[in-house]
Structure formats: structure tokens, C-alpha cells
Enzyme design. Structure first.
Site, PDB file in Angstrom:
ATOM      1  N   ASN A   8     -39.760   0.132 -41.597  1.00  0.00           N
ATOM      2  CA  ASN A   8     -40.156   1.133 -42.593  1.00  0.00           C
ATOM      3  C   ASN A   8     -38.992   1.331 -43.573  1.00  0.00           C
ATOM      4  O   ASN A   8     -37.886   1.702 -43.162  1.00  0.00           O
ATOM      5  CB  ASN A   8     -40.499   2.434 -41.862  1.00  0.00           C
ATOM      6  CG  ASN A   8     -40.922   3.521 -42.814  1.00  0.00           C
ATOM      7  OD1 ASN A   8     -40.289   3.727 -43.843  1.00  0.00           O
ATOM      8  ND2 ASN A   8     -41.988   4.242 -42.484  1.00  0.00           N
ATOM      9  N   ARG A  46     -46.209   8.976 -50.084  1.00  0.00           N
ATOM     10  CA  ARG A  46     -46.567  10.377 -49.826  1.00  0.00           C
ATOM     11  C   ARG A  46     -47.168  11.011 -51.070  1.00  0.00           C
ATOM     12  O   ARG A  46     -46.854  10.634 -52.202  1.00  0.00           O
ATOM     13  CB  ARG A  46     -45.324  11.172 -49.397  1.00  0.00           C
ATOM     14  CG  ARG A  46     -44.770  10.747 -48.053  1.00  0.00           C
ATOM     15  CD  ARG A  46     -43.655  11.688 -47.628  1.00  0.00           C
ATOM     16  NE  ARG A  46     -44.206  12.968 -47.222  1.00  0.00           N
ATOM     17  CZ  ARG A  46     -44.340  13.366 -45.957  1.00  0.00           C
ATOM     18  NH1 ARG A  46     -43.927  12.603 -44.975  1.00  0.00           N
ATOM     19  NH2 ARG A  46     -44.851  14.532 -45.680  1.00  0.00           N
ATOM     20  N   ARG A  50     -42.006  11.672 -52.666  1.00  0.00           N
ATOM     21  CA  ARG A  50     -40.598  12.002 -52.484  1.00  0.00           C
ATOM     22  C   ARG A  50     -39.710  10.767 -52.309  1.00  0.00           C
ATOM     23  O   ARG A  50     -38.522  10.824 -52.565  1.00  0.00           O
ATOM     24  CB  ARG A  50     -40.406  12.955 -51.300  1.00  0.00           C
ATOM     25  CG  ARG A  50     -40.678  12.331 -49.972  1.00  0.00           C
ATOM     26  CD  ARG A  50     -40.320  13.257 -48.839  1.00  0.00           C
ATOM     27  NE  ARG A  50     -41.215  14.397 -48.740  1.00  0.00           N
ATOM     28  CZ  ARG A  50     -41.375  15.096 -47.613  1.00  0.00           C
ATOM     29  NH1 ARG A  50     -40.676  14.778 -46.536  1.00  0.00           N
ATOM     30  NH2 ARG A  50     -42.221  16.092 -47.567  1.00  0.00           N
TER      31      ARG A  50
HETATM   32  N1  PXP Z   1     -44.889   5.192 -37.905  1.00  0.00           N
HETATM   33  C1  PXP Z   1     -45.396   6.159 -38.693  1.00  0.00           C
HETATM   34  C2  PXP Z   1     -46.885   6.322 -38.726  1.00  0.00           C
HETATM   35  C3  PXP Z   1     -44.573   6.983 -39.486  1.00  0.00           C
HETATM   36  O1  PXP Z   1     -45.120   7.954 -40.248  1.00  0.00           O
HETATM   37  C4  PXP Z   1     -43.190   6.746 -39.482  1.00  0.00           C
HETATM   38  C5  PXP Z   1     -42.296   7.559 -40.375  1.00  0.00           C
HETATM   39  O2  PXP Z   1     -42.645   7.384 -41.696  1.00  0.00           O
HETATM   40  C6  PXP Z   1     -42.689   5.717 -38.657  1.00  0.00           C
HETATM   41  C7  PXP Z   1     -43.558   4.974 -37.866  1.00  0.00           C
HETATM   42  C8  PXP Z   1     -41.239   5.406 -38.603  1.00  0.00           C
HETATM   43  O3  PXP Z   1     -40.544   6.502 -38.077  1.00  0.00           O
HETATM   44  P1  PXP Z   1     -38.976   6.527 -38.087  1.00  0.00           P
HETATM   45  O4  PXP Z   1     -38.546   6.531 -39.511  1.00  0.00           O
HETATM   46  O5  PXP Z   1     -38.628   7.776 -37.352  1.00  0.00           O
HETATM   47  O6  PXP Z   1     -38.508   5.274 -37.382  1.00  0.00           O
END
Ligand code: PXP
Length: 243
Positions: A8, A46, A50
Site C-alpha cells: 500500500n 479517500r 488526503r
Molecule cells: N488493507 C486495507 C483494507 C486498508 O484500508 C489498509 C490501510 O489503508 C491496509 C490494508 C494497510 O494497512 P497498513 O497501512 O496499516 O499496513
């Protein structure tokens, strides 16, 4: 069974938006992640924009060499964007304006009609849709009713556990939920709050196909670089499965 890593990249965009600059480049970041073991690139557009911007989604779609997993709220605005951009995967998440990050899973059970409608629309565009839900049988049943092929189990409660006992309990919840979803023929992904320290136990759950990890990889990249941070996490996933 193999395990896939979705990276991500929201927080590369967070850094860019903090100054309104053109850098750091999301495209460069995504390509580095892909070259270092990421099997897909996840981004959350989002409602308040942001971090990720509309143009990022369009540009990334044309440059990614793996898959785009677009996280979004189940709104008409987002549905329109998804049907224009056509990401390979789409993960529906709950969204509250004031939250720092996604705080919990979607309450699919209380809005089955709407969710079914959104999932049907996405799949009519050949987008593989997943629902981000807590490790809760009621929500898994609701996801099954919506006809989605995939759920993503929210691992945030496990990651935030204050004690070993609580962490073990949350892990058991996740593994029971995985077993139940698989028995219904649903693919299970998972993610949220996963780090180099807490991911092994989750990755060991054989039925999990993909883990989506963002904040910890981008944070670690400050010290070791994005390529190393990605490849370290990928190696950890693969090692967890080899044990
Ligand atoms: N999966 C989903 C559905 C999420 O919303 C997020 C955060 O945007 C993540 C995974 C990844 O989470 P993190 O950034 O805490 O690793």
C-alpha cells in the site's frame, strides 16, 4: 500454497501532500515495490483526498506492471471512478472523515442490499471485488450473500492487541474466520497494522492468499530504502510459509 504481498503506497502520497510538491513520485515508488517483490500495488482513494489523488489512480493504472488494488468507499462517486479506471482488484472499505486510518471492517450485514448492488456493478466491469471485514462469522455470511469472490480480514485488532493473551485470541479469531470463509468458497486476503514483528503468525495461516501492508513498509523505507523494505517483507512472508 504461495502467499502474495500487496504494498500500500498511500503514505508516499501523504509525504507529497504534506508540502504540495510533485515529489516523491508515486510511479517511481510503485515500480520499485514491484521490482522488489510486491505482487500488487494497493492505494486508497479517500473521499477527502488526503493522500492519493484522482490523477494518481489514472497514471498508476497505465504504469503498473503487476495489479492495481483500489481501496475505496462504496459510494457512487468511487464506483464511477472505478468503472473508468478499471483496476484489476477493488477492496471496499468503510470510511470516516476524521479517522487517522481505516478503523474497522465494513458492516456488510447491515447494508446487504447496497453492498450487493455495488459488488455486482464492480464485477460487471470485471473488477475482482473484496470486502474488508472483521474476523466475524456474521460479516462473512453477509459477504457470501453479496456474492464477492474475496474478503480481506481486518488484522488491526490483532496488531493493536495490548497483551500476548489478547493477541493470541485475535489470531485465533482470524484463523477461524479464514477457515469459515474458505469453507464457503471465498478467497481470504488480510491486512492492516502488519509489521516485520507481527506478520509471521498471520502469514502462517495457510489459507490466506494475500497480505496488504503499507504503513510499516513505507516507514521502514526511511531507514533501509523502499526496495529493501519491500523485499524484506516479501522474504518474511515466504519464510513464514516455508516453516
Ligand atoms: N488493507 C486495507 C483494507 C486498508 O484500508 C489498509 C490501510 O489503508 C491496509 C490494508 C494497510 O494497512 P497498513 O497501512 O496499516 O499496513
Amino acid at each position: 500454497m504461495s502467499i502474495f504481498l500487496g504494498v500500500n503506497i498511500d503514505h508516499i502520497a501523504t509525504l507529497r501532500q504534506a508540502r504540495g510538491t510533485k515529489y516523491p513520485s508515486l510511479i517511481d515508488a510503485a515500480l520499485i515495490c514491484e521490482n522488489s517483490g510486491a505482487d500488487s500495488i494497493t492505494l486508497h482513494l479517500r473521499e477527502d483526498r488526503r493522500h492519493i489523488q484522482d490523477n494518481d489512480v489514472i497514471e498508476l493504472k497505465s504504469r503498473l506492471t503487476t495489479k492495481m488494488n483500489l481501496e475505496m468507499a462504496a459510494t457512487d462517486e468511487m464506483l464511477k471512478i472505478a468503472s473508468n479506471v478499471l483496476p484489476e482488484d477493488c477492496c471496499l472499505v468503510p470510511e470516516k472523515r476524521q479517522e487517522l486510518t481505516t478503523e474497522g471492517g465494513l458492516d456488510v450485514a447491515s447494508q446487504i442490499v447496497r453492498m450487493k448492488e455495488v459488488c455486482t456493478q464492480l464485477s460487471s466491469n470485471n473488477i475482482k471485488t473484496s470486502l474488508f471485514i472483521d474476523a466475524d462469522k456474521r460479516q462473512i455470511d453477509a459477504a457470501a450473500e453479496c456474492g464477492v469472490p474475496i474478503i480481506e480480514i481486518h488484522t488491526g485488532h490483532y496488531a493493536d492487541a495490548a497483551s500476548k493473551a489478547e493477541s493470541e485470541l485475535e489470531l485465533k479469531r482470524i484463523s477461524d474466520a479464514c477457515e469459515y470463509a474458505v469453507s464457503l468458497g471465498i478467497q481470504v486476503n488480510a491486512g492492516h497494522g502488519l509489521t516485520l514483528l507481527n506478520t509471521t503468525a498471520v502469514a502462517k495461516i495457510e489459507s490466506i492468499v494475500e497480505l496488504n501492508i503499507g504503513h510499516s513498509i513505507i516507514s521502514r523505507a526511511l531507514f533501509v530504502g523502499l526496495a529493501n523494505a519491500t523485499s524484506e517483507m516479501k522474504a518474511l512472508l515466504l519464510e513464514s510459509r516455508a516453516i
